[in-house]
Design a protein around this motif. Sequence first.
Motif, PDB file in Angstrom:
ATOM      1  N   PRO A   5     -25.017  14.543  -0.559  1.00 50.22           N
ATOM      2  CA  PRO A   5     -24.779  14.767   0.868  1.00 50.22           C
ATOM      3  C   PRO A   5     -23.521  15.566   1.146  1.00 50.22           C
ATOM      4  CG  PRO A   5     -24.261  12.501   0.266  1.00 50.22           C
ATOM      5  CD  PRO A   5     -24.907  13.124  -0.930  1.00 50.22           C
ATOM      6  N   GLY A   6     -22.719  15.845   0.121  1.00 53.73           N
ATOM      7  CA  GLY A   6     -21.468  16.532   0.363  1.00 53.73           C
ATOM      8  C   GLY A   6     -21.625  17.905   0.974  1.00 53.73           C
ATOM      9  N   TRP A   7     -22.730  18.619   0.616  1.00 56.25           N
ATOM     10  CA  TRP A   7     -22.891  19.989   1.121  1.00 56.25           C
ATOM     11  C   TRP A   7     -24.074  20.100   2.064  1.00 56.25           C
ATOM     12  CZ3 TRP A   7     -18.552  22.007   0.131  1.00 56.25           C
ATOM     13  CH2 TRP A   7     -17.888  21.741  -1.062  1.00 56.25           C
ATOM     14  N   ALA A 213     -14.885  20.842  -8.377  1.00 56.30           N
ATOM     15  CA  ALA A 213     -13.451  20.538  -8.462  1.00 56.30           C
ATOM     16  C   ALA A 213     -12.932  19.929  -7.173  1.00 56.30           C
ATOM     17  CB  ALA A 213     -12.666  21.802  -8.804  1.00 56.30           C
ATOM     18  N   VAL A 214     -13.524  20.307  -6.029  1.00 57.29           N
ATOM     19  CA  VAL A 214     -13.126  19.709  -4.753  1.00 57.29           C
ATOM     20  C   VAL A 214     -13.377  18.205  -4.762  1.00 57.29           C
ATOM     21  CG1 VAL A 214     -13.713  19.624  -2.295  1.00 57.29           C
ATOM     22  CG2 VAL A 214     -13.416  21.827  -3.426  1.00 57.29           C
ATOM     23  N   VAL A 394     -15.025  25.585   2.640  1.00 60.91           N
ATOM     24  CA  VAL A 394     -14.834  24.139   2.750  1.00 60.91           C
ATOM     25  C   VAL A 394     -13.914  23.816   3.926  1.00 60.91           C
ATOM     26  CG1 VAL A 394     -13.923  22.093   1.585  1.00 60.91           C
ATOM     27  CG2 VAL A 394     -15.252  23.768   0.285  1.00 60.91           C
ATOM     28  N   ASP A 395     -12.842  24.576   4.065  1.00 60.82           N
ATOM     29  CA  ASP A 395     -11.883  24.334   5.142  1.00 60.82           C
ATOM     30  C   ASP A 395     -12.531  24.501   6.503  1.00 60.82           C
ATOM     31  OD1 ASP A 395      -9.192  24.114   6.384  1.00 60.82           O
ATOM     32  OD2 ASP A 395      -9.525  26.233   6.819  1.00 60.82           O
ATOM     33  N   ASP A 404     -15.121  16.530   5.467  1.00 63.19           N
ATOM     34  CA  ASP A 404     -14.311  15.685   4.602  1.00 63.19           C
ATOM     35  C   ASP A 404     -14.910  14.297   4.438  1.00 63.19           C
ATOM     36  OD1 ASP A 404     -13.753  15.493   7.365  1.00 63.19           O
ATOM     37  OD2 ASP A 404     -11.960  14.317   6.948  1.00 63.19           O
ATOM     38  N   LEU A 405     -15.590  13.788   5.468  1.00 59.09           N
ATOM     39  CA  LEU A 405     -16.213  12.480   5.358  1.00 59.09           C
ATOM     40  C   LEU A 405     -17.354  12.499   4.351  1.00 59.09           C
ATOM     41  CD1 LEU A 405     -16.311  11.465   9.144  1.00 59.09           C
ATOM     42  CD2 LEU A 405     -14.499  11.120   7.449  1.00 59.09           C
ATOM     43  N   GLU A 406     -18.163  13.546   4.399  1.00 57.21           N
ATOM     44  CA  GLU A 406     -19.264  13.655   3.445  1.00 57.21           C
ATOM     45  C   GLU A 406     -18.752  13.879   2.029  1.00 57.21           C
ATOM     46  OE1 GLU A 406     -22.320  13.081   4.148  1.00 57.21           O
ATOM     47  OE2 GLU A 406     -21.989  12.836   6.286  1.00 57.21           O
ATOM     48  N   LEU A 407     -17.706  14.683   1.895  1.00 61.17           N
ATOM     49  CA  LEU A 407     -17.152  14.926   0.565  1.00 61.17           C
ATOM     50  C   LEU A 407     -16.533  13.653   0.000  1.00 61.17           C
ATOM     51  CD1 LEU A 407     -15.445  18.419   1.039  1.00 61.17           C
ATOM     52  CD2 LEU A 407     -17.641  17.905  -0.024  1.00 61.17           C
ATOM     53  N   ALA A 408     -15.893  12.849   0.853  1.00 59.50           N
ATOM     54  CA  ALA A 408     -15.305  11.605   0.375  1.00 59.50           C
ATOM     55  C   ALA A 408     -16.384  10.664  -0.148  1.00 59.50           C
ATOM     56  CB  ALA A 408     -14.511  10.938   1.498  1.00 59.50           C
ATOM     57  N   ARG A 409     -17.500  10.594   0.556  1.00 55.11           N
ATOM     58  CA  ARG A 409     -18.597   9.753   0.074  1.00 55.11           C
ATOM     59  C   ARG A 409     -19.162  10.296  -1.234  1.00 55.11           C
ATOM     60  NH1 ARG A 409     -20.373  10.531   5.487  1.00 55.11           N
ATOM     61  NH2 ARG A 409     -19.604   8.890   6.867  1.00 55.11           N
TER      62      ARG A 409
END
Length: 427
Positions: A5-7, A213-214, A394-395, A404-409
């Motif tokens: 789900p990050g992307w 890497a992110v 990404v920014d 950032d919420l999806e990337l954190a998960r």
Amino acid sequence: MNDSPGWAVPGPSPSDGERPGAPDGRDGTEGGTLPPAGGPKWSAEQPPAGEWSSPGTPQAPKPPQQQPQPGAGWGSYGGPQGPQGPQGGQYGYPGGPGQWGKPPAAKPGVIPLRPLDLGEILDGAVATMRTHWRTVLPITLVVATVVQVISVLVQKYTYADLAIASDPGSQADLKEALDALGGSMVALLANGFVQLIGTIVATAMLTMIFSRAVLGHGSSIGEAWREARPQLPRLLGLTLLLALGGILVVLVLLLPGILLGSIGIALVGGLAALPLLVWLALKFSLASPALMLEKSSVITSLRRSSRLVQGSWWRIFGITALTGLITAFVSAIIVWPLTAVGLAIGLADGGMAGLENGTAATGWAPLILSAVGAVIAQTITMPIQSGVTVLLYVDQRIRREALDLELARAAGLENYGPDTAAPPTGG
């Protein structure tokens, strides 16, 4: 990792203008309303919006706020009282009244999960290259070496044929000169195509490496290739479409001067084409990472880039231009000394006659030394340029879509995201 789900692209894309403005500057606007019920929510650790106030403006007292754990979310915007302004008021900053510096943020990988500044984007690109050098450098080294070997061969034999055909003392007739010119053009086009393919392959694989890497994940060359390979034909189509579009823009603006036979009008058209090309290049600069990471089509990636860049064109232009200057400077200090040494060797072998007829620059020594310098420079600068583009993408999604919420998960961070704020449900 790309299927995580990050992307994933949000339902009604906030970059389409459907997401309400956020007062904390994530979407580049001030003011606005909170997301509606049932829509995207901020993490429970996310602080309330900071209040910007001018010096001397008294502020209403705020209720006490619970201090977050170190490193959680963005940190608190409501901190202890800071220094007073010239008139006794408080300076309002996003880090809290009177506080300097940035609030802490979760950092599972090479960047913190919050809107990034220029230094963090450049640092993230360099940190990825330094941390994952066993994967990054072999990719760029192989691609740069193959491209430069072919380039050296093309320059050596193509330029030699042109020199012979254009030699006024030779007996070559017009047909031989045209044949030599045609063969040289074919060789140059083939060399350009090889460079295009190499750049596309390297860009695609580097995009996958930087995206992992992110999240704090490593990636092998094989994994990067398997993830990038399905999108390579589309990335090639995107690159060719952008190149064709740029050529058409130039031709359309030059056409009036050509039809009227006016050099002045053609010159004006050419000057008008330059800023238009720069604007279009920046407008679609995020299409490549959007295509690779979202696994979208060519047209969809162009639309995504246009929407993500909208309202941030000058910021992206500044970061991209500065990155170009840095990489150009690094390349120059590597390539120029080796090129000068090669030219000196060519002059030592052929003398001034070699400089006059151009053979001093097409000898093996100058070509090989220049190619070695180009390989070293491209091996270093290619990851930086690709990394900055990916991190800009990404920014922009963090600012506009709360990525950032999806990337954190996706990174497996605990107690991060709207789920932590939901009350427990009874069974």
